[in-house]
Motif scaffolding. Structure first.
Motif, PDB file in Angstrom:
ATOM      1  N   PHE A 213       0.863  -1.179   0.000  1.00  0.00           N
ATOM      2  CA  PHE A 213       0.000   0.000   0.000  1.00  0.00           C
ATOM      3  C   PHE A 213       0.902   1.232   0.000  1.00  0.00           C
ATOM      4  O   PHE A 213       1.796   1.350   0.825  1.00  0.00           O
ATOM      5  N   ILE A 214       0.669   2.151  -0.947  1.00  0.00           N
ATOM      6  CA  ILE A 214       1.426   3.398  -0.975  1.00  0.00           C
ATOM      7  C   ILE A 214       0.497   4.574  -0.685  1.00  0.00           C
ATOM      8  O   ILE A 214      -0.546   4.738  -1.323  1.00  0.00           O
ATOM      9  N   ASP A 215       0.873   5.369   0.304  1.00  0.00           N
ATOM     10  CA  ASP A 215       0.155   6.602   0.632  1.00  0.00           C
ATOM     11  C   ASP A 215       0.786   7.736  -0.164  1.00  0.00           C
ATOM     12  O   ASP A 215       1.901   8.167   0.131  1.00  0.00           O
ATOM     13  N   ALA A 216       0.076   8.214  -1.180  1.00  0.00           N
ATOM     14  CA  ALA A 216       0.554   9.308  -2.031  1.00  0.00           C
ATOM     15  C   ALA A 216      -0.412  10.485  -1.948  1.00  0.00           C
ATOM     16  O   ALA A 216      -0.685  11.151  -2.952  1.00  0.00           O
ATOM     17  N   ALA A 217      -0.898  10.769  -0.756  1.00  0.00           N
ATOM     18  CA  ALA A 217      -2.013  11.696  -0.562  1.00  0.00           C
ATOM     19  C   ALA A 217      -1.836  13.030  -1.277  1.00  0.00           C
ATOM     20  O   ALA A 217      -2.749  13.508  -1.963  1.00  0.00           O
ATOM     21  N   ALA A 218      -0.682  13.663  -1.119  1.00  0.00           N
ATOM     22  CA  ALA A 218      -0.483  15.016  -1.659  1.00  0.00           C
ATOM     23  C   ALA A 218       0.391  15.019  -2.906  1.00  0.00           C
ATOM     24  O   ALA A 218       0.959  16.049  -3.259  1.00  0.00           O
ATOM     25  N   ASP A 219       0.472  13.883  -3.595  1.00  0.00           N
ATOM     26  CA  ASP A 219       1.544  13.703  -4.562  1.00  0.00           C
ATOM     27  C   ASP A 219       1.147  13.866  -6.027  1.00  0.00           C
ATOM     28  O   ASP A 219       1.735  13.261  -6.922  1.00  0.00           O
ATOM     29  N   VAL A 220       0.133  14.667  -6.295  1.00  0.00           N
ATOM     30  CA  VAL A 220      -0.058  15.263  -7.611  1.00  0.00           C
ATOM     31  C   VAL A 220      -0.104  16.773  -7.400  1.00  0.00           C
ATOM     32  O   VAL A 220      -0.663  17.239  -6.405  1.00  0.00           O
ATOM     33  N   PRO A 221       0.492  17.556  -8.353  1.00  0.00           N
ATOM     34  CA  PRO A 221       1.185  17.094  -9.539  1.00  0.00           C
ATOM     35  C   PRO A 221       2.519  16.394  -9.196  1.00  0.00           C
ATOM     36  O   PRO A 221       2.977  16.545  -8.076  1.00  0.00           O
ATOM     37  N   PRO A 222       3.111  15.691 -10.190  1.00  0.00           N
ATOM     38  CA  PRO A 222       2.663  15.567 -11.573  1.00  0.00           C
ATOM     39  C   PRO A 222       1.511  14.589 -11.725  1.00  0.00           C
ATOM     40  O   PRO A 222       1.380  13.638 -10.941  1.00  0.00           O
ATOM     41  N   VAL A 223       0.707  14.799 -12.753  1.00  0.00           N
ATOM     42  CA  VAL A 223      -0.475  13.981 -12.989  1.00  0.00           C
ATOM     43  C   VAL A 223      -0.104  12.522 -13.204  1.00  0.00           C
ATOM     44  O   VAL A 223      -0.886  11.616 -12.893  1.00  0.00           O
ATOM     45  N   ASN A 225       1.643  10.616 -11.588  1.00  0.00           N
ATOM     46  CA  ASN A 225       1.671   9.824 -10.358  1.00  0.00           C
ATOM     47  C   ASN A 225       0.367   9.066 -10.132  1.00  0.00           C
ATOM     48  O   ASN A 225       0.352   8.053  -9.424  1.00  0.00           O
ATOM     49  N   LEU A 226      -0.736   9.546 -10.696  1.00  0.00           N
ATOM     50  CA  LEU A 226      -2.010   8.848 -10.537  1.00  0.00           C
ATOM     51  C   LEU A 226      -1.982   7.464 -11.177  1.00  0.00           C
ATOM     52  O   LEU A 226      -2.777   6.595 -10.823  1.00  0.00           O
ATOM     53  N   PHE A 227      -1.089   7.243 -12.123  1.00  0.00           N
ATOM     54  CA  PHE A 227      -0.979   5.971 -12.835  1.00  0.00           C
ATOM     55  C   PHE A 227       0.287   5.195 -12.460  1.00  0.00           C
ATOM     56  O   PHE A 227       0.323   3.968 -12.564  1.00  0.00           O
ATOM     57  N   LYS A 228       1.289   5.918 -12.031  1.00  0.00           N
ATOM     58  CA  LYS A 228       2.643   5.380 -11.863  1.00  0.00           C
ATOM     59  C   LYS A 228       2.715   4.208 -10.888  1.00  0.00           C
ATOM     60  O   LYS A 228       3.377   3.203 -11.147  1.00  0.00           O
ATOM     61  N   TYR A 229       2.044   4.319  -9.746  1.00  0.00           N
ATOM     62  CA  TYR A 229       2.255   3.345  -8.682  1.00  0.00           C
ATOM     63  C   TYR A 229       1.500   2.044  -8.926  1.00  0.00           C
ATOM     64  O   TYR A 229       1.968   0.962  -8.536  1.00  0.00           O
ATOM     65  N   ILE A 230       0.354   2.123  -9.594  1.00  0.00           N
ATOM     66  CA  ILE A 230      -0.321   0.890 -10.010  1.00  0.00           C
ATOM     67  C   ILE A 230       0.518   0.177 -11.059  1.00  0.00           C
ATOM     68  O   ILE A 230       0.701  -1.044 -11.022  1.00  0.00           O
ATOM     69  N   GLU A 231       1.042   0.944 -12.024  1.00  0.00           N
ATOM     70  CA  GLU A 231       1.905   0.354 -13.053  1.00  0.00           C
ATOM     71  C   GLU A 231       3.148  -0.272 -12.436  1.00  0.00           C
ATOM     72  O   GLU A 231       3.673  -1.265 -12.936  1.00  0.00           O
ATOM     73  N   MET A 232       3.609   0.289 -11.335  1.00  0.00           N
ATOM     74  CA  MET A 232       4.795  -0.213 -10.650  1.00  0.00           C
ATOM     75  C   MET A 232       4.505  -1.525  -9.931  1.00  0.00           C
ATOM     76  O   MET A 232       5.418  -2.311  -9.664  1.00  0.00           O
ATOM     77  N   GLY A 233       3.214  -1.748  -9.604  1.00  0.00           N
ATOM     78  CA  GLY A 233       2.836  -3.010  -8.978  1.00  0.00           C
ATOM     79  C   GLY A 233       2.262  -2.912  -7.583  1.00  0.00           C
ATOM     80  O   GLY A 233       1.978  -3.944  -6.955  1.00  0.00           O
ATOM     81  N   PHE A 234       2.086  -1.699  -7.042  1.00  0.00           N
ATOM     82  CA  PHE A 234       1.458  -1.575  -5.728  1.00  0.00           C
ATOM     83  C   PHE A 234       0.027  -2.107  -5.793  1.00  0.00           C
ATOM     84  O   PHE A 234      -0.686  -1.899  -6.781  1.00  0.00           O
ATOM     85  N   ASP A 235      -0.387  -2.783  -4.721  1.00  0.00           N
ATOM     86  CA  ASP A 235      -1.731  -3.353  -4.674  1.00  0.00           C
ATOM     87  C   ASP A 235      -2.791  -2.320  -4.333  1.00  0.00           C
ATOM     88  O   ASP A 235      -3.931  -2.417  -4.803  1.00  0.00           O
ATOM     89  N   LEU A 236      -2.429  -1.338  -3.501  1.00  0.00           N
ATOM     90  CA  LEU A 236      -3.363  -0.295  -3.091  1.00  0.00           C
ATOM     91  C   LEU A 236      -2.671   1.060  -3.147  1.00  0.00           C
ATOM     92  O   LEU A 236      -1.492   1.180  -2.788  1.00  0.00           O
ATOM     93  N   VAL A 237      -3.415   2.069  -3.582  1.00  0.00           N
ATOM     94  CA  VAL A 237      -2.901   3.432  -3.685  1.00  0.00           C
ATOM     95  C   VAL A 237      -3.961   4.376  -3.150  1.00  0.00           C
ATOM     96  O   VAL A 237      -5.158   4.180  -3.397  1.00  0.00           O
TER      97      VAL A 237
END
Length: 405
Positions: A213-223, A225-237
């Motif tokens: 699980f990755i907590d990226a609460a405040a981590d856009v921008p850049p846009v 990031n909304l796709f990056k972590y799922i593509e990386m393989g995290f199960d939950l974002v």
């Protein structure tokens, strides 16, 4: 970027901007009460609550961000009709999952709620007895693995489920910490990559069949990031809905593996006797969050960035004209990754401390909220209304000039 001639021309209009354009952004100028256009009542003035120009950023305690008109329209639309809450979450979740190229998604009561529900999903699955028992499951205490440098206040949202946080340093310790009690691995994105990279983190989780699980609460921008972590393989974002995406401040996004999202849904509203029963998101927030994400993905992000840089340059030009002032343009590497301005000065020439200047700005009219420490005043521009930029530049310059020895 603005050229110097254009910038100087804009600066020459600052007194006018402060006296006229700012009237739509504030309710009080020199003691005059002004209602916002289109509203019959000035509720904040009635209550004695003081609004301010936000030169700090998407800070929760300072009410985060402002919703776009289209988001407000969706909110108001939903407020006039009844729907089944589960059906709405189903359909909105499907739409959001399509937008984010993931298996499943849901709207939560902020990112902290998403962390509780994600952890609950990893613990209970769809087991109704476990769902009802949280956070007091019988037997040995379950564990969530986190890097020691990633401990943060919001991991309390995970601890709400009754788990023990196991701190590790480095890939080897992480591998050794995994056992039959391990239910999840948590990565705090703003803490960055220290002893374990994001890719290593995901690989270790996948190899040991432990959800990540990755907590990226405040981590856009850049846009991206909304796709990056799922593509990386995290199960939950999770991302906050009420920051740069500019949805309702009390909303958030949880997305990733379908089975875990289904379990998260069972742990919250409208299901009773669940750990997430108090984490209600209403139909208005669910629909508005979907529209906010649509609008965010449609934006011209390069144009937005250019606008923020221009705002920083405008304020810089104003304050740099004052003797001894030094400025710096910077961008935070992860969270709140937008252009900022740092302002410093020689206090033997300008007789005011940064904390006092910030206090003067906040207590003046219009009230302006900035941030910083003992050595500087820091300004974030991306939550300002366009007409407020000139007001901030003018006020900062005035405060500095009044303090000249």
């Amino acid at each position: 970027m603005l050229n110097r001639r254009t910038m100087l021309k804009m600066l020459a209009t600052l007194p006018f901007m402060g006296g006229v354009a700012g009237s739509n952004a504030i309710r009080k100028v020199s003691g005059e009460k002004l209602a916002r256009p289109g509203y019959n009542r000035d509720f904040f003035t009635e209550l004695g609550v003081k609004p301010f120009i936000n030169a700090w950023g998407t800070i929760t305690a300072k009410s985060g961000s402002l919703m776009h008109p289209e988001v407000i329209e969706a909110y108001n639309y939903a407020s006039q009709q009844f729907v089944d809450l589960n059906e709405l979450q189903d359909k909105v979740g499907e739409r959001i999952a399509e937008m984010l190229n993931c298996e499943a998604a849901m709207v939560t009561a902020g990112a902290a709620s998403a962390m509780t529900l994600g952890a609950a999903a990893c613990i209970t699955g769809k087991d109704q007895e476990k769902i009802r028992a949280l956070p007091n499951l019988p037997g040995q205490q379950l564990e969530v693995i986190i890097q020691d440098t990633h401990r943060f206040g919001y991991d309390h949202a995970v601890r709400n489920t009754g788990v023990k946080m196991v701190e590790v340093n480095g890939p080897r310790e992480m591998e050794e910490a995994i056992n039959e009690k391990t239910v999840m691995m948590l990565f705090f994105n703003a803490a960055g990559e220290h002893s374990v990279s994001r890719e290593q983190f995901v690989e270790i989780g996948q190899r040991n069949n432990v959800p990540t699980f990755i907590d990226a609460a405040a981590d856009v921008p850049p846009v991206e990031n909304l796709f990056k972590y799922i593509e990386m393989g995290f199960d939950l974002v999770t991302f906050s809905g009420g920051k740069a995406i500019r949805g309702p401040q009390s909303a958030g996004l949880l997305f990733g593996r379908k089975d875990l999202l289904e379990a998260a849904r069972l742990n919250t509203v409208p299901h009773s006797n669940t750990i997430g029963r108090g984490m209600k998101v209403n139909k208005e927030e669910i629909l508005a969050m979907m529209v906010a994400l649509e609008k965010y993905l449609e934006r011209d992000h390069e144009k937005d960035w250019e606008e923020w840089e221009n705002r920083v340059a405008l304020i810089d030009e104003a304050v740099s004209s004052v003797e001894s002032v030094e400025t710096d343009h910077y961008v935070f590497p992860v969270a709140n990754h937008v252009p900022h301005l740092s302002i410093k000065w020689d206090q033997e020439i300008i007789n005011i401390t940064p904390p006092k200047l910030r206090e003067n700005l906040e207590n003046g009219y219009p009230s302006i909220v900035t941030f910083g420490g003992d050595e500087s005043v820091e300004v974030s521009v991306f939550m300002m209304q366009q007409e407020e930029v000139g007001i901030v530049a003018k006020r900062l310059k005035e405060e500095l000039e009044m303090a000249l020895m």
